[in-house]
Write a protein that holds these residues in place. Sequence first.
Motif, PDB file in Angstrom:
ATOM      1  N   ARG B  21      58.029-104.489 -33.735  1.00 57.62           N
ATOM      2  CA  ARG B  21      58.475-104.391 -35.118  1.00 57.62           C
ATOM      3  C   ARG B  21      57.335-103.951 -36.037  1.00 57.62           C
ATOM      4  O   ARG B  21      57.519-103.104 -36.912  1.00 57.62           O
ATOM      5  N   GLN B  31      65.079 -99.035 -37.538  1.00 65.57           N
ATOM      6  CA  GLN B  31      65.466 -99.332 -36.160  1.00 65.57           C
ATOM      7  C   GLN B  31      66.287 -98.193 -35.581  1.00 65.57           C
ATOM      8  O   GLN B  31      66.148 -97.839 -34.416  1.00 65.57           O
ATOM      9  N   ASP B  42      70.611 -98.866 -31.387  1.00 62.06           N
ATOM     10  CA  ASP B  42      69.880 -99.580 -32.432  1.00 62.06           C
ATOM     11  C   ASP B  42      70.010-101.099 -32.352  1.00 62.06           C
ATOM     12  O   ASP B  42      69.055-101.812 -32.618  1.00 62.06           O
ATOM     13  N   SER B  46      66.906-103.881 -32.190  1.00 64.42           N
ATOM     14  CA  SER B  46      66.910-105.122 -32.963  1.00 64.42           C
ATOM     15  C   SER B  46      66.697-106.328 -32.057  1.00 64.42           C
ATOM     16  O   SER B  46      65.902-107.225 -32.348  1.00 64.42           O
ATOM     17  N   GLU B  49      63.143-106.578 -30.763  1.00 68.21           N
ATOM     18  CA  GLU B  49      62.198-107.035 -31.773  1.00 68.21           C
ATOM     19  C   GLU B  49      62.279-108.540 -31.977  1.00 68.21           C
ATOM     20  O   GLU B  49      61.322-109.165 -32.404  1.00 68.21           O
ATOM     21  N   ARG B  50      63.443-109.094 -31.702  1.00 68.63           N
ATOM     22  CA  ARG B  50      63.588-110.536 -31.854  1.00 68.63           C
ATOM     23  C   ARG B  50      63.326-111.289 -30.556  1.00 68.63           C
ATOM     24  O   ARG B  50      63.534-112.490 -30.464  1.00 68.63           O
TER      25      ARG B  50
END
Lengths: 126, 126
Positions: B21, B31, B42, B46, B49-50
């Motif tokens: 990120r 994203q 996308d 996401s 990134e988490r």
Amino acid sequence: MSKAPSANDRSQLIDLGSFIRSQRNLAKLSQRELAKLTKLSDPYVSQLERGLHEPSVRVIRALGKALNVPVETMLSMLGEEVDPDAEVISTTAAIKGDPELTDAQKAAMLEIYDGFTGGKRSRTSE
Amino acid sequence: MSKAPSANDRSQLIDLGSFIRSQRNLAKLSQRELAKLTKLSDPYVSQLERGLHEPSVRVIRALGKALNVPVETMLSMLGEEVDPDAEVISTTAAIKGDPELTDAQKAAMLEIYDGFTGGKRSRTSE
DNA sequence: TCGAATTGCGTACTATACTACGCAGTAGCA
DNA sequence: TGCTACTGCGTAGTATAGTACGCAATTCGA
């Protein structure tokens, strides 16, 4: 319908699989023994050796450890590369990956570095 | 009975995700834009990134390319422990060993880096 | 104030990584 | 000959990687 690995990928998988098999034989291990060492199932080891799957990073590490082969060796067999500008990139990479720096600080240092080097910065792709 | 990633792995995934990120933000990409560059979806960007998934080698390579970050940087975040001093050392080491920089430029960047990190640079060398 | 465009993300789905179980072949050894 | 143990592998299932679709929250221009 199974999206088979693109022809290119498949040959890489087969190369990697052959490599694993040869290293296993060199170490005089059976698939089951290697499976036990790596905490994988033995049919999966068999499948890997035949290039049926692309192993995860976790699996590659386990295999490298069990076979006494450096991880990069196997990684380099999956997707080519080892980029020629490595020297120049390494400083920017170090900055970018440095947890001691905030994003703003990273940006600042990269800017400065860019200025110093005449902006001939990395170009990993294409 | 979802075998959740072991606590240890999870924090590594989160670290990797945070790294992705921050690099994406540095590159001023959304994203979706990163997803397009890497040919991923996308929502998956996401999720990465988490720290919800461990990306495959293929995905890591694509991300490294798109973000101009060497693959090893990300791979090292998945595998082993990373010596806390190691990062700090590596940035200064990279600067010192960089053939693109003059001595004066190296000194300047080290000074700046020192300022950013509160001068907590370790006594590796000198 | 209203679209229209862009942002990140929830979620249900599909594809693929990985396992459990078991079978056929081979090698010993009585 | 008839176990017993080992080999690699087929296959069906489960877990996880990765996608398609769409929604709610901005932002921005008219």
